[in-house]
Scaffold this motif. Structure first.
Motif, PDB file in Angstrom:
ATOM      1  N   ASP A 241       0.798  -1.267   0.080  1.00 26.91           N
ATOM      2  CA  ASP A 241      -0.159  -0.083   0.168  1.00 26.91           C
ATOM      3  C   ASP A 241       0.906   1.400   0.175  1.00 26.91           C
ATOM      4  N   LEU A 242       2.043   1.224   0.797  1.00 30.04           N
ATOM      5  CA  LEU A 242       2.708   2.170   0.800  1.00 30.04           C
ATOM      6  C   LEU A 242       3.608   2.736  -0.673  1.00 30.04           C
ATOM      7  N   LEU A 243       3.962   1.447  -1.066  1.00 30.19           N
ATOM      8  CA  LEU A 243       4.501   1.483  -2.530  1.00 30.19           C
ATOM      9  C   LEU A 243       3.671   2.097  -3.624  1.00 30.19           C
ATOM     10  N   ASP A 244       2.383   1.704  -3.564  1.00 33.08           N
ATOM     11  CA  ASP A 244       1.374   2.190  -4.238  1.00 33.08           C
ATOM     12  C   ASP A 244       1.130   3.769  -4.176  1.00 33.08           C
ATOM     13  N   LEU A 245       1.186   4.149  -2.913  1.00 33.19           N
ATOM     14  CA  LEU A 245       1.160   5.704  -2.949  1.00 33.19           C
ATOM     15  C   LEU A 245       2.370   6.457  -3.496  1.00 33.19           C
ATOM     16  N   LEU A 246       3.543   6.073  -3.090  1.00 36.70           N
ATOM     17  CA  LEU A 246       4.656   6.632  -3.596  1.00 36.70           C
ATOM     18  C   LEU A 246       4.736   6.751  -4.821  1.00 36.70           C
ATOM     19  N   LEU A 247       4.301   5.467  -5.860  1.00 34.11           N
ATOM     20  CA  LEU A 247       4.474   5.401  -7.012  1.00 34.11           C
ATOM     21  C   LEU A 247       3.015   6.018  -7.714  1.00 34.11           C
ATOM     22  N   ARG A 248       2.467   6.733  -6.775  1.00 33.04           N
ATOM     23  CA  ARG A 248       1.196   7.363  -7.389  1.00 33.04           C
ATOM     24  C   ARG A 248       0.148   6.635  -8.338  1.00 33.04           C
ATOM     25  N   ARG A 249       0.317   5.483  -7.600  1.00 31.70           N
ATOM     26  CA  ARG A 249      -0.764   4.586  -8.436  1.00 31.70           C
ATOM     27  C   ARG A 249      -2.266   4.712  -7.590  1.00 31.70           C
TER      28      ARG A 249
END
Length: 93
Positions: A64-72
């Protein structure tokens, strides 16, 4: 993290910064790269409010954090306060 009387715009002391860095260790290398770059840029100027917002982001799962960081995706409404939005912008490339 800090005493309840702490103001959000006060700078982090060395102990609080060390605790925050420890808390930010992640299982995904990609997240660690974003976080390492964040600390390289902003470590000296982090405030208590920013640390609190970063702590909220660290409560998320790695994916979930990675999705936020990658603007997904964008933060859920319960997480989408101004402090979290500011720190998220600081974390993103």
């Amino acid at each position: 993290m800090q005493a309840a009387t702490a103001l959000p715009d006060q700078p982090l002391d060395a102990h609080a910064l060390a605790r925050l860095k420890w808390r930010c260790r992640r299982g995904l290398l990609e997240n660690d790269l974003f976080i390492a770059r964040f600390f390289e840029r902003y470590e000296a100027s982090l405030t208590r409010g920013q640390a609190q917002a970063l702590g909220q982001l660290m409560d998320l799962s790695d994916n979930d954090l990675l999705d936020l960081l990658l603007r997904r995706k964008e933060p859920e409404p319960a997480l989408a306060g101004p402090g979290v939005a500011q720190v998220l912008q600081m974390l993103r490339p």
